[in-house]
Design a protein around this motif. Structure first.
Motif, PDB file in Angstrom:
ATOM      1  N   ALA A  17       2.484  11.235   5.606  1.00 30.35           N
ATOM      2  CA  ALA A  17       3.776  10.558   5.680  1.00 30.35           C
ATOM      3  C   ALA A  17       4.859  11.494   5.108  1.00 30.35           C
ATOM      4  N   GLY A  21       9.638  10.343   1.188  1.00 30.89           N
ATOM      5  CA  GLY A  21       9.372   8.931   0.930  1.00 30.89           C
ATOM      6  C   GLY A  21       8.318   8.759  -0.152  1.00 30.89           C
ATOM      7  N   MET A  22       7.253   9.550  -0.042  1.00 31.33           N
ATOM      8  CA  MET A  22       6.170   9.413  -1.021  1.00 31.33           C
ATOM      9  C   MET A  22       6.640   9.873  -2.403  1.00 31.33           C
ATOM     10  N   LEU A  25       8.791   7.118  -3.868  1.00 32.85           N
ATOM     11  CA  LEU A  25       7.972   5.988  -4.317  1.00 32.85           C
ATOM     12  C   LEU A  25       7.228   6.334  -5.597  1.00 32.85           C
ATOM     13  N   LEU A  29       7.593   4.439  -9.215  1.00 41.88           N
ATOM     14  CA  LEU A  29       6.450   3.848  -9.916  1.00 41.88           C
ATOM     15  C   LEU A  29       6.417   4.331 -11.363  1.00 41.88           C
ATOM     16  N   VAL A  50       3.805  -2.712 -10.312  1.00 48.64           N
ATOM     17  CA  VAL A  50       3.310  -1.361 -10.039  1.00 48.64           C
ATOM     18  C   VAL A  50       2.026  -1.401  -9.216  1.00 48.64           C
ATOM     19  N   PHE A  52       0.748  -3.671  -7.042  1.00 48.31           N
ATOM     20  CA  PHE A  52       0.738  -4.135  -5.647  1.00 48.31           C
ATOM     21  C   PHE A  52       1.030  -3.012  -4.655  1.00 48.31           C
ATOM     22  N   PRO A  53       2.151  -2.298  -4.768  1.00 51.10           N
ATOM     23  CA  PRO A  53       2.400  -1.245  -3.770  1.00 51.10           C
ATOM     24  C   PRO A  53       1.363  -0.133  -3.807  1.00 51.10           C
ATOM     25  N   TRP A  56      -1.783  -1.432  -2.179  1.00 52.60           N
ATOM     26  CA  TRP A  56      -1.592  -1.639  -0.744  1.00 52.60           C
ATOM     27  C   TRP A  56      -1.639  -0.310   0.001  1.00 52.60           C
ATOM     28  N   ILE A  57      -0.944   0.682  -0.520  1.00 51.30           N
ATOM     29  CA  ILE A  57      -0.914   1.975   0.156  1.00 51.30           C
ATOM     30  C   ILE A  57      -2.301   2.610   0.165  1.00 51.30           C
ATOM     31  N   GLU A 160      -2.111   4.481  12.743  1.00 49.42           N
ATOM     32  CA  GLU A 160      -1.279   4.529  11.527  1.00 49.42           C
ATOM     33  C   GLU A 160      -0.911   3.099  11.186  1.00 49.42           C
ATOM     34  N   PRO A 162       0.738   0.033   9.056  1.00 52.99           N
ATOM     35  CA  PRO A 162       2.010  -0.026   8.340  1.00 52.99           C
ATOM     36  C   PRO A 162       1.828   0.226   6.847  1.00 52.99           C
ATOM     37  N   GLY A 163       2.555   1.185   6.314  1.00 58.36           N
ATOM     38  CA  GLY A 163       2.472   1.515   4.903  1.00 58.36           C
ATOM     39  C   GLY A 163       1.471   2.615   4.588  1.00 58.36           C
ATOM     40  N   SER A 164       0.747   3.094   5.591  1.00 52.95           N
ATOM     41  CA  SER A 164      -0.259   4.118   5.326  1.00 52.95           C
ATOM     42  C   SER A 164       0.410   5.436   4.962  1.00 52.95           C
ATOM     43  N   ALA A 165      -0.241   6.184   4.090  1.00 51.40           N
ATOM     44  CA  ALA A 165       0.289   7.490   3.690  1.00 51.40           C
ATOM     45  C   ALA A 165      -0.067   8.570   4.686  1.00 51.40           C
TER      46      ALA A 165
END
Lengths: 392, 246
Positions: A17, A21-22, A25, A29, A50, A52-53, A56-57, A160, A162-165
């Motif tokens: 990704a 963006g990473m 993020l 965090l 902290v 949850f995201p 999820w990722i 890919e 949604p939200g995948s790195a």
């Protein structure tokens, strides 16, 4: 599905990704952790904010990679040969051999190459959901305008979530070959004027057929025909009692006419124009041979495939001979030379006399060709005889 | 003879030079065109709009500590986040319309932010000078629009970056609250966790809708570099291979 027939991907390509963006993020965090660490009263809120995201990722990224690895190729369906300017439907089947999770949002993409032309950016077809243990099919409509050998493959399937790195792309190395034959032309009805006075079989010197001759049909009786060759059954069926039909015989070992194609490169430097004329001439030759085959004529096709290689094909009114001719024309290119071409033309005229059709790539006949008793078709003549291109 | 040929097939002599001059052509579906189509799909997606509104509402709830912040003493914080919460869901649809109708969309955004500032003014005990309030609203809205435009440029190539930036924005709001209003936040932790969960749910929905926009805005035709040799009479496509989605 038979698991043994499914092909696994040869490799999984991973695309990260966007780093910005990473990085943003990650920094956020860290900032939230630092800001919340000093206040034990809101620890639960900080942990939830902290965790949850991050979780999820991580989970979605792992699912993306495992989904791509669980994909298998069940093969593609496409024709082995086609004519230029035609379309065919390409279908590609993917299977998901995963045990639990479906593959969501799989994008598939083929690669095409035709000579030096390569199409890497074909449109991506989507499989919205591919459940575990099931298969899905993607379809495209493909039009090939260029004759030659077209390679279809390798195929790619991209996942890919949604939200995948990462974006994981499974590459399947199967490559399929499609022979793109010259485009089919329709010729104008008056093209058979080319045969006026050129047919080798016009006129018979012997009244009775030789042992090598074969029966090819019947025609109306003409004064002077041999009475022994009258077709009795057809003549008895005729309404007019004075009308008779004569049996026709032909030597199958002898061609009726000769068709020579000019493949010599230009000498005036205009390579593009010359290539354009070659394409037109090739399609015209294929259409002409089909027309001759429809009239049950046998054609001897001659052209120079390489600087020291002259190809002679006998094209009988059979599908197999016509297919062989088209496959040969599929590979024709400007590899001849003028000297060899001149020798070939003279030899053909010596053998077949006036029954030689020479398809030239030059706008004017050369002086030595004008003296020969053959018909020369220049690029100016071809459009007169061509009516339309056949394509759906 | 040539005059007769020109009359018999005028198309041959008219179009042949054009065909021969056809060199490399720009593909019909460039990355920029795909990005434009994707942006239009996202701007017209009402579900994405509501998901963004959920995220904005959740962030606002966290910023005001689920109502624990005193609006009279924390007017600046509340009004700024109020403006952001109102402008954020409308920024993407306005961004897609900004290109052809720039002035109208900018006025719409400015009006929305002024309304938010006015509401914040009403609940404030102190009468702040109106110009400073308007300036605050305009600066906040302008920062939001600038940020969305910057995100729009980046997301044209990588649409999923919006998901990461939404997470980032939410975490920054949380960090701000933890750092400066921890005491107020400690009074309503369960409500804030619920608000945060709603905001994260909104981000998950946003990510799914953005992925959907990527699917919908795919090009349906792929072209190759043209071969520049076209057999007679067929001149609609000067390309070697054309592949279309079904």
């Amino acid at each position: 599905m038979n698991a043994a027939e499914l092909e696994p991907p040869i490799r999984i390509e991973t695309t990260l990704a966007p780093p910005i963006g990473m990085a943003a993020l990650g920094a956020a965090l860290v900032l939230a952790v630092i800001a919340g660490a000093l206040h034990p009263a809101i620890r639960a809120l900080v942990v939830f904010a902290v965790a949850f995201p991050a979780l999820w990722i991580v989970v979605v990224t792992a699912l993306t990679h495992s989904t791509a690895r669980a994909l298998r190729s069940a093969g593609a369906k496409l024709p082995s040969h086609m004519h230029a300017m035609e379309s065919f439907r390409l279908t590609y089947t993917l299977a998901n051999v995963g045990q639990a999770f479906p593959a969501v949002g799989v994008l598939t993409n083929p690669r095409f190459s035709s000579g030096e032309v390569k199409l890497d950016s074909a449109p991506w077809a989507a499989l919205p959901v591919l459940e575990a243990g099931r298969a899905g099919t993607s379809s495209w409509d493909v039009t090939a305008n260029r004759r030659g050998v077209m390679l279809v493959g390798p195929f790619r399937a991209s996942v890919e979530l949604p939200g995948s790195a990462i974006r994981s792309t499974a590459v399947f190395q199967e490559v399929y070959t499609v022979n793109v034959l010259p485009a089919e032309y329709h010729l104008a009805p008056f093209v058979d004027t080319l045969l006026a006075g050129r047919h080798v079989a016009v006129g018979r010197y012997l009244k009775l057929p030789a042992a090598t001759d074969e029966y090819v049909g019947a025609r109306e009786y003409r004064p002077g025909d041999a009475p022994k060759l009258i077709h009795r059954v057809l003549s008895l069926r005729a309404l007019d009692p004075d009308q008779f039909y004569e049996r026709e015989f032909q030597d199958p070992s002898r061609e009726d006419l000769s068709l020579v194609l000019d493949t010599s490169p230009p000498i005036d430097g205009d390579d593009l124009l010359h290539r354009y004329r070659l394409e037109k001439a090739i399609c015209f030759v294929a259409a002409l041979c089909r027309m001759f085959a429809a009239r049950r004529l046998t054609v001897r096709f001659v052209y120079q495939r390489a600087p020291h290689e002259v190809v002679m094909l006998r094209v009988r009114p059979l599908d197999s001979d016509l297919n062989r001719l088209e496959r040969e024309l599929m590979r024709a290119d400007l590899r001849g030379n003028r000297v060899t071409l001149g020798r070939v033309v003279r030899d053909e005229v010596r053998r077949y006399g006036a029954a030689v059709i020479f398809v030239s790539l030059r706008p004017r006949e050369l002086v030595e060709q004008q003296r020969l008793a053959m018909v020369t078709l220049t690029p100016d003549h071809l459009p007169v005889f061509t009516r339309e291109v056949v394509h759906e | 003879m040539k005059q007769w040929l020109r009359r018999a097939d005028p198309g041959f002599y008219r179009d042949e030079p054009r065909v021969l001059l056809a060199k490399a052509q720009v593909p019909r579906y460039s990355l920029e065109a795909q990005a434009e189509a994707r942006l239009n799909v996202m701007a017209a997606d009402r579900t994405l709009y509501f998901a963004t509104a959920l995220v904005a509402l959740g962030a606002f709830t966290i910023a005001i500590c689920a109502g624990a912040l005193d609006p009279r003493t924390n007017w600046l914080t509340i009004s700024a986040f109020a403006v952001l919460a109102v402008v954020a869901p409308n920024a993407l649809p306005s961004l897609s319309q900004m290109r052809p109708h720039g002035a109208a969309s900018a006025r719409k955004l400015a009006g929305v932010s002024l309304v938010a500032v006015a509401v914040a003014l009403l609940v404030s005990e102190h009468l702040h000078p109106i110009p400073s309030a308007v300036l605050l609203g305009a600066l906040t809205a302008g920062a939001c629009v600038f940020g969305v435009q910057a995100i729009g440029r980046i997301s044209s190539l990588h649409p999923q970056i919006v998901t990461y930036l939404a997470f980032t924005a939410l975490l920054v709001v949380c960090a701000y609250t933890f750092a400066f209003n921890a005491a107020a936040a400690a009074l309503r932790v369960p409500a804030e966790i619920v608000a945060l969960a709603v905001a994260y749910l909104g981000i998950c929905i946003m990510a799914g809708r953005i992925r959907r926009a990527e699917f919908v805005a795919r090009p349906n035709g792929g072209l190759s570099i043209p071969q520049s040799i076209v057999p007679l009479l067929e001149r609609s496509h000067d390309h070697a291979v054309i592949c279309w989605l079904i």
